[in-house]
Design a protein around this motif. Sequence first.
Motif, PDB file in Angstrom:
ATOM      1  N   PHE A 152      -5.033   0.054 -12.465  1.00  0.00           N
ATOM      2  CA  PHE A 152      -4.356   1.072 -13.373  1.00  0.00           C
ATOM      3  C   PHE A 152      -4.881   1.009 -14.825  1.00  0.00           C
ATOM      4  O   PHE A 152      -5.753  -0.106 -15.612  1.00  0.00           O
ATOM      5  N   THR A 198     -10.500   1.903   0.196  1.00  0.00           N
ATOM      6  CA  THR A 198      -9.140   1.798   0.355  1.00  0.00           C
ATOM      7  C   THR A 198      -8.706   2.953  -0.316  1.00  0.00           C
ATOM      8  O   THR A 198      -7.064   2.146   0.893  1.00  0.00           O
ATOM      9  N   ASN A 256       2.351   2.362  -3.359  1.00  0.00           N
ATOM     10  CA  ASN A 256       0.938   2.468  -4.259  1.00  0.00           C
ATOM     11  C   ASN A 256       0.950   3.754  -4.069  1.00  0.00           C
ATOM     12  O   ASN A 256       0.763   4.905  -4.913  1.00  0.00           O
ATOM     13  N   HIS A 274      -0.654  -9.793  -6.893  1.00  0.00           N
ATOM     14  CA  HIS A 274      -1.600 -10.234  -6.099  1.00  0.00           C
ATOM     15  C   HIS A 274      -2.768 -11.251  -6.325  1.00  0.00           C
ATOM     16  O   HIS A 274      -2.951 -12.325  -6.019  1.00  0.00           O
ATOM     17  N   ARG A 315       1.017  -1.082  -0.394  1.00  0.00           N
ATOM     18  CA  ARG A 315      -0.178   0.303  -0.151  1.00  0.00           C
ATOM     19  C   ARG A 315       0.702   1.023  -0.465  1.00  0.00           C
ATOM     20  O   ARG A 315       0.469   2.102  -0.602  1.00  0.00           O
ATOM     21  N   LEU A 322       2.355  10.429  -9.451  1.00  0.00           N
ATOM     22  CA  LEU A 322       1.150  10.392 -10.439  1.00  0.00           C
ATOM     23  C   LEU A 322       0.621  11.884 -10.790  1.00  0.00           C
ATOM     24  O   LEU A 322       0.756  13.115 -11.239  1.00  0.00           O
ATOM     25  N   LEU A 332      -4.565   4.038  -8.233  1.00  0.00           N
ATOM     26  CA  LEU A 332      -3.066   3.515  -7.861  1.00  0.00           C
ATOM     27  C   LEU A 332      -2.971   3.174  -6.586  1.00  0.00           C
ATOM     28  O   LEU A 332      -2.673   2.549  -5.708  1.00  0.00           O
ATOM     29  N   ASP A 333      -3.620   4.473  -5.772  1.00  0.00           N
ATOM     30  CA  ASP A 333      -3.696   4.582  -3.772  1.00  0.00           C
ATOM     31  C   ASP A 333      -4.402   3.097  -3.575  1.00  0.00           C
ATOM     32  O   ASP A 333      -4.786   3.016  -2.266  1.00  0.00           O
ATOM     33  N   THR A 334      -5.369   2.403  -4.849  1.00  0.00           N
ATOM     34  CA  THR A 334      -6.837   1.801  -4.514  1.00  0.00           C
ATOM     35  C   THR A 334      -5.702   0.612  -4.442  1.00  0.00           C
ATOM     36  O   THR A 334      -5.100   0.347  -4.587  1.00  0.00           O
ATOM     37  N   PHE A 335      -6.420   0.088  -3.195  1.00  0.00           N
ATOM     38  CA  PHE A 335      -5.799  -1.449  -3.294  1.00  0.00           C
ATOM     39  C   PHE A 335      -7.042  -3.381  -3.135  1.00  0.00           C
ATOM     40  O   PHE A 335      -7.708  -2.889  -2.340  1.00  0.00           O
ATOM     41  N   PRO A 336      -6.654  -3.652  -3.973  1.00  0.00           N
ATOM     42  CA  PRO A 336      -5.042  -3.926  -4.957  1.00  0.00           C
ATOM     43  C   PRO A 336      -4.951  -2.721  -5.956  1.00  0.00           C
ATOM     44  O   PRO A 336      -6.413  -2.468  -5.787  1.00  0.00           O
ATOM     45  N   PRO A 337      -4.106  -2.125  -6.162  1.00  0.00           N
ATOM     46  CA  PRO A 337      -3.827  -0.786  -7.274  1.00  0.00           C
ATOM     47  C   PRO A 337      -4.609  -0.960  -8.728  1.00  0.00           C
ATOM     48  O   PRO A 337      -4.752  -2.244  -9.090  1.00  0.00           O
ATOM     49  N   ALA A 385       1.470   7.452  -6.222  1.00  0.00           N
ATOM     50  CA  ALA A 385       0.767   8.069  -6.305  1.00  0.00           C
ATOM     51  C   ALA A 385       0.716   9.710  -6.378  1.00  0.00           C
ATOM     52  O   ALA A 385       0.458  10.191  -7.393  1.00  0.00           O
ATOM     53  N   ALA A 420      -3.669   9.174  -9.675  1.00  0.00           N
ATOM     54  CA  ALA A 420      -3.250   8.914  -8.506  1.00  0.00           C
ATOM     55  C   ALA A 420      -3.863   7.604  -7.465  1.00  0.00           C
ATOM     56  O   ALA A 420      -3.779   7.292  -6.993  1.00  0.00           O
ATOM     57  N   THR A 421      -5.774   8.196  -7.316  1.00  0.00           N
ATOM     58  CA  THR A 421      -6.487   7.482  -6.450  1.00  0.00           C
ATOM     59  C   THR A 421      -6.606   6.259  -6.806  1.00  0.00           C
ATOM     60  O   THR A 421      -6.901   5.226  -5.773  1.00  0.00           O
TER      61      THR A 421
END
Lengths: 334, 334
Positions: free
Chosen positions: B271, B217, A257, A285, A254, A264, B264-269, A261, B261-262
């Motif tokens: 793209f 997340t 990532n 993952h 996390r 970006l 990418l900041d998500t989990f799992p990311p 982020a 960017a948000t």
Amino acid sequence: AMAAERALAMATCTAPVNIAVIKYWGKRDTDLILPINSSLSVTLHQDQLKTTTTAAASRDFTEDRLWLNGKEADVGHPRVQACLREVRRLARKRRGGGEDTAALSLSYKIHIASENDFPTAAGLASSAAGYACLVSVLARLYGVEEELSEVARRGSGSACRSMFGGFVQWQRGERPDGTDSLALQVAPETHWPELRVLVLVKKPVSSTAGMQTSVETSPLLKHRAEVVVPERLAQMMRHIRERDFEGFGQLAMRDSNQFHATCLDTFPPIFYLTDLSRHIIALAHRYNAHHGHTKVAYTFDAGPNAVIFALADTVAEFVEVVRRSFPPATNGDQ
Amino acid sequence: AMAAERALAMATCTAPVNIAVIKYWGKRDTDLILPINSSLSVTLHQDQLKTTTTAAASRDFTEDRLWLNGKEADVGHPRVQACLREVRRLARKRRGGGEDTAALSLSYKIHIASENDFPTAAGLASSAAGYACLVSVLARLYGVEEELSEVARRGSGSACRSMFGGFVQWQRGERPDGTDSLALQVAPETHWPELRVLVLVKKPVSSTAGMQTSVETSPLLKHRAEVVVPERLAQMMRHIRERDFEGFGQLAMRDSNQFHATCLDTFPPIFYLTDLSRHIIALAHRYNAHHGHTKVAYTFDAGPNAVIFALADTVAEFVEVVRRSFPPATNGDQ
């Protein structure tokens, strides 16, 4: 008294590479290298990746000189000079006003040679190991035994974390003079012997370090530094203390990532992750989903390499999975 | 009275695609489709990209049916049903308790056929145009003239913005029932006639919509919605009001980057940007740097296409630059 002074002295040190799991990105003071948030890293074993530096001082040397991987480099670089100046200052302070005639003269010119046993341009935090090693060797040369992470920080921020083995926090600190922006060992490497670090070396891509552009332009970085990292740091310390790989790995991913982020969210945006990185992330993952829990965790720095954390019993299997997923043309050797 | 009822009625509408410049990502209510932040978009001309939908109701139809681009689709889809239900509710309300014998019976089954003049899977906000069109055609069929963006929102959040031309805000609203989460026209398209929108169509990649995973997340998305977007929305309205392309373009790019960017900041990311997107972004920044000001601005949605904003006098030159930078194998046709 002058005749009793040593005419030549030499010292050699090695220093390790460290991999951040709570990332450092952004300075609040670019001169003193004070970060906008604390960070936390795992120091790698020196049997795989290290820097070795030898320093010699002699009254016969007519100028300071520096060699990096066999090529002469600019010894006048402000960060090299900052390290030299700070170590000499500590040596002077240590000797007090008295004349320690057995001590090496601080006015002698020095020659420094530094070698990495890994590709320097590969973005493998080589400046961290390099500056940690430079500061260590200078301290040994001048007989300084003080806390040196603050000095290493002046060379390269993350270098302060390479002054210790195991799990290391670089605490942000509060003071404007940086005297409390230090590295502290959270746990020695013996604390979690099963933890393994794989480095998937990719071909380096050119990347401009845009850390300060991020500080100036990314609203998300500001929020990360002020709100997110303090919480995460406390969580990560707990995961390490409890040797909780599930928590450690999840948070490492996390945080990697989130760091990317904020890159970006920088303007113009900075990209370190490529389509290949995305495939490695997806692979990790999928692998974890297949096993129903976190067996591997990735982290990516401001460079081309992927770093994988896993426990010892997972390494062989995951390496095989990576080999099968990435044909030799795209994967590295290690 | 029954015999006076119309036995068959038909209506056709078209609806445009819209491109968000302050992005929508994340719902606070997934059932009513209420967003976590307001968003703002530019509606495209219908001469390039549009959806056309025809709806017919007849007492001879035995079941509701739906065709999308010539293929029968599931008319029972909850979002289609939500739109149908809401428009019929408005029609019922309009007619009051009285029996308007000239009105089409609300109990007749309907047949709906919808066609896009662009590839549906290309991520071009086709569901936005699709649901806007569905709601418009149903409203025409049943003689409803009320504010309909709230109904379109129930089909697909961003569809509410396709109910207007020009520059459109979808205001977040505060009420739990969603009655103030509406689209409002900020300015008509005639307000800024020089503004052009280029759509660089790329091959679609499969992408799972992870909007709610982001809400759950990503700490950065929460900060974006609460702190960043309200400021940006006010700024963007000002840039549009002043026809300030420099400000408009800069903010559109920043907001696109922050949205990704948000992700990418998500989990799992998640793209959506690929290496090709990165090249288009770099090209736009190089082009602007070359000219010393913002001549083009990119925005990327949760799909494979790049959208470029430019003023009319820049389009031909930039299209030529794109043609030269991307060989036919990698660029699209439009």
